[in-house]
Design a protein around this motif. Structure first.
Motif, PDB file in Angstrom:
ATOM      1  N   ALA A  84       7.317  18.854  11.224  1.00  0.00           N
ATOM      2  CA  ALA A  84       6.798  19.176  10.729  1.00  0.00           C
ATOM      3  C   ALA A  84       7.411  20.657   9.521  1.00  0.00           C
ATOM      4  N   VAL A  85       7.657  21.510  10.436  1.00  0.00           N
ATOM      5  CA  VAL A  85       8.145  22.986  10.683  1.00  0.00           C
ATOM      6  C   VAL A  85       9.625  22.474   9.834  1.00  0.00           C
ATOM      7  N   GLU A  86      10.418  21.439   9.828  1.00  0.00           N
ATOM      8  CA  GLU A  86      11.225  21.179   9.007  1.00  0.00           C
ATOM      9  C   GLU A  86      11.190  20.574   7.803  1.00  0.00           C
ATOM     10  N   VAL A  87      10.279  20.034   7.779  1.00  0.00           N
ATOM     11  CA  VAL A  87       9.630  19.286   6.261  1.00  0.00           C
ATOM     12  C   VAL A  87       9.257  20.101   5.647  1.00  0.00           C
ATOM     13  N   ALA A  88       8.305  20.965   5.796  1.00  0.00           N
ATOM     14  CA  ALA A  88       7.703  22.195   4.927  1.00  0.00           C
ATOM     15  C   ALA A  88       8.502  22.936   4.492  1.00  0.00           C
ATOM     16  N   GLY A  89       9.491  23.263   5.559  1.00  0.00           N
ATOM     17  CA  GLY A  89      10.942  24.003   5.063  1.00  0.00           C
ATOM     18  C   GLY A  89      11.839  23.680   3.802  1.00  0.00           C
ATOM     19  N   GLU A  90      11.251  22.178   3.785  1.00  0.00           N
ATOM     20  CA  GLU A  90      12.327  22.079   2.709  1.00  0.00           C
ATOM     21  C   GLU A  90      11.613  22.038   1.075  1.00  0.00           C
ATOM     22  N   TYR A  91       9.502  21.315   1.570  1.00  0.00           N
ATOM     23  CA  TYR A  91       8.818  21.793  -0.015  1.00  0.00           C
ATOM     24  C   TYR A  91       8.460  22.760  -0.047  1.00  0.00           C
ATOM     25  N   GLY A  92       9.020  24.217   0.610  1.00  0.00           N
ATOM     26  CA  GLY A  92       8.248  25.740   0.490  1.00  0.00           C
ATOM     27  C   GLY A  92       6.591  25.402   1.091  1.00  0.00           C
ATOM     28  N   ILE A  93       5.821  24.662   2.078  1.00  0.00           N
ATOM     29  CA  ILE A  93       4.418  24.947   1.752  1.00  0.00           C
ATOM     30  C   ILE A  93       4.383  25.004   3.305  1.00  0.00           C
ATOM     31  N   THR A  94       3.409  25.943   3.865  1.00  0.00           N
ATOM     32  CA  THR A  94       3.230  25.305   5.433  1.00  0.00           C
ATOM     33  C   THR A  94       3.027  23.756   6.289  1.00  0.00           C
ATOM     34  N   PRO A  95       3.200  24.182   7.380  1.00  0.00           N
ATOM     35  CA  PRO A  95       3.663  23.134   8.387  1.00  0.00           C
ATOM     36  C   PRO A  95       2.299  22.321   8.419  1.00  0.00           C
ATOM     37  N   GLY A  96       1.107  23.108   8.348  1.00  0.00           N
ATOM     38  CA  GLY A  96      -1.066  22.693   8.247  1.00  0.00           C
ATOM     39  C   GLY A  96      -0.472  21.805   6.849  1.00  0.00           C
ATOM     40  N   ASN A  97      -0.019  22.332   6.160  1.00  0.00           N
ATOM     41  CA  ASN A  97      -0.159  21.613   4.833  1.00  0.00           C
ATOM     42  C   ASN A  97       0.249  20.640   4.679  1.00  0.00           C
ATOM     43  N   ALA A 155       1.112  -2.042  -0.001  1.00  0.00           N
ATOM     44  CA  ALA A 155      -0.514  -0.009   0.061  1.00  0.00           C
ATOM     45  C   ALA A 155       0.797   1.511  -0.526  1.00  0.00           C
ATOM     46  N   LEU A 156       1.428   1.339   0.393  1.00  0.00           N
ATOM     47  CA  LEU A 156       2.910   1.989   0.695  1.00  0.00           C
ATOM     48  C   LEU A 156       3.731   2.612  -0.812  1.00  0.00           C
ATOM     49  N   ASN A 157       4.242   1.211  -0.961  1.00  0.00           N
ATOM     50  CA  ASN A 157       4.704   1.755  -2.407  1.00  0.00           C
ATOM     51  C   ASN A 157       3.385   1.942  -3.585  1.00  0.00           C
ATOM     52  N   ARG A 158       2.133   1.846  -3.097  1.00  0.00           N
ATOM     53  CA  ARG A 158       1.470   2.262  -4.102  1.00  0.00           C
ATOM     54  C   ARG A 158       0.948   4.220  -4.309  1.00  0.00           C
ATOM     55  N   LEU A 159       1.069   4.341  -2.445  1.00  0.00           N
ATOM     56  CA  LEU A 159       0.882   6.068  -2.647  1.00  0.00           C
ATOM     57  C   LEU A 159       2.685   6.051  -3.654  1.00  0.00           C
ATOM     58  N   LYS A 160       3.642   5.571  -3.201  1.00  0.00           N
ATOM     59  CA  LYS A 160       4.797   6.360  -3.608  1.00  0.00           C
ATOM     60  C   LYS A 160       4.892   6.333  -5.080  1.00  0.00           C
ATOM     61  N   ARG A 161       4.016   5.497  -6.367  1.00  0.00           N
ATOM     62  CA  ARG A 161       4.042   5.613  -7.355  1.00  0.00           C
ATOM     63  C   ARG A 161       2.679   6.913  -7.562  1.00  0.00           C
ATOM     64  N   LYS A 162       1.587   6.742  -6.694  1.00  0.00           N
ATOM     65  CA  LYS A 162       0.730   7.974  -6.981  1.00  0.00           C
ATOM     66  C   LYS A 162       1.240   8.973  -6.927  1.00  0.00           C
ATOM     67  N   ASN A 163       1.500   9.400  -5.745  1.00  0.00           N
ATOM     68  CA  ASN A 163       1.689  10.388  -4.672  1.00  0.00           C
ATOM     69  C   ASN A 163       3.172  10.755  -4.317  1.00  0.00           C
ATOM     70  N   SER A 164       4.164  11.180  -5.214  1.00  0.00           N
ATOM     71  CA  SER A 164       5.590  10.679  -4.433  1.00  0.00           C
ATOM     72  C   SER A 164       5.642  11.774  -3.335  1.00  0.00           C
ATOM     73  N   MET A 165       5.062  12.728  -3.443  1.00  0.00           N
ATOM     74  CA  MET A 165       5.641  14.288  -2.451  1.00  0.00           C
ATOM     75  C   MET A 165       4.809  13.843  -0.928  1.00  0.00           C
ATOM     76  N   ASN A 166       3.291  12.962  -0.929  1.00  0.00           N
ATOM     77  CA  ASN A 166       2.637  12.948  -0.282  1.00  0.00           C
ATOM     78  C   ASN A 166       3.092  11.966   1.003  1.00  0.00           C
ATOM     79  N   TYR A 167       4.175  11.004  -0.411  1.00  0.00           N
ATOM     80  CA  TYR A 167       4.900  10.036   0.122  1.00  0.00           C
ATOM     81  C   TYR A 167       5.799   9.838   1.036  1.00  0.00           C
ATOM     82  N   GLU A 168       6.708  11.028   0.235  1.00  0.00           N
ATOM     83  CA  GLU A 168       8.065  11.498   0.571  1.00  0.00           C
ATOM     84  C   GLU A 168       7.256  12.161   2.231  1.00  0.00           C
ATOM     85  N   ILE A 169       6.150  13.688   1.958  1.00  0.00           N
ATOM     86  CA  ILE A 169       6.118  14.367   3.645  1.00  0.00           C
ATOM     87  C   ILE A 169       5.579  13.086   4.989  1.00  0.00           C
ATOM     88  N   LEU A 170       5.715  11.704   4.396  1.00  0.00           N
ATOM     89  CA  LEU A 170       4.323  10.982   5.858  1.00  0.00           C
ATOM     90  C   LEU A 170       5.944  10.316   5.727  1.00  0.00           C
TER      91      LEU A 170
END
Length: 177
Positions: A142-155, A117-132
């Motif tokens: 979340a703050v650190e990961v948000a900075g890496e992707y240029g999005i907000t911690p809430g996102n 299931a995780l591999n399928r997520l990686k293929r479907k939406n790699s950004m969500n997979y990486e963030i997860l």
């Protein structure tokens, strides 16, 4: 370049950490040993660029390298997902009374389907997979990961929630629940 003695100290102090992390991620002791040995072989080959000054940096370096090597392992097309009977028998012997073979095999299958299931997520939406993975498995804030992707911690938190829901639903489709 660090000396062989210094590298030996590094290996002695961090190999078990790498091995345990790889075992936790793969569930296979022999594969975890291969992965950890591969990680330290790469460190040894690149020892002229390796800095052993900060304990925190070393832990992060070993953790990141091990996780990347495990990820590479799961990407390999030749990975065999069958569970050998001798592994089941050994596991049953080690667990002892209380659990029967059927429940142990079901637990092993559950782990396979969860990884799928995780591999399928990686293929479907790699950004969500990486963030997860970065927030829930690596434990990064979340703050650190948000900075890496240029999005907000809430996102980041929203993407984690969506990814978890998607994986849960996909797991249900695969596992038949």
């Amino acid at each position: 370049m660090i000396s062989n003695e210094t590298f030996h100290w590094f290996y002695e102090n961090y190999y078990a950490f790498s091995l345990n992390l790889a075992y936790w991620m793969t569930g296979d002791r022999y594969m975890a040993e291969d992965i950890s040995q591969s990680v330290f072989l790469k460190f040894y080959r690149n020892r002229k660029n390796l800095s052993l000054e900060s304990e925190a940096d070393l832990s992060w370096l070993v953790k990141t390298a091990t996780i990347h090597r495990v990820t590479d392992y799961w990407r390999k097309s030749y990975v065999n997902y069958e569970i050998p009977l001798e592994d089941v028998v050994t596991l049953c012997d080690s667990v002892g009374g209380g659990r029967d073979v059927e429940n142990i095999i079901l637990d092993m299958e559950f782990g396979f389907y969860a990884r799928e299931a995780l591999n399928r997520l990686k293929r479907k939406n790699s950004m969500n997979y990486e963030i997860l993975v970065k927030t829930k498995i690596w434990g990064r804030p979340a703050v650190e990961v948000a900075g890496e992707y240029g999005i907000t911690p809430g996102n980041v938190n929203n993407r984690v929630g969506r990814a978890r829901t998607w994986v849960r639903e996909e797991f249900g489709k695969i596992y038949g629940n």
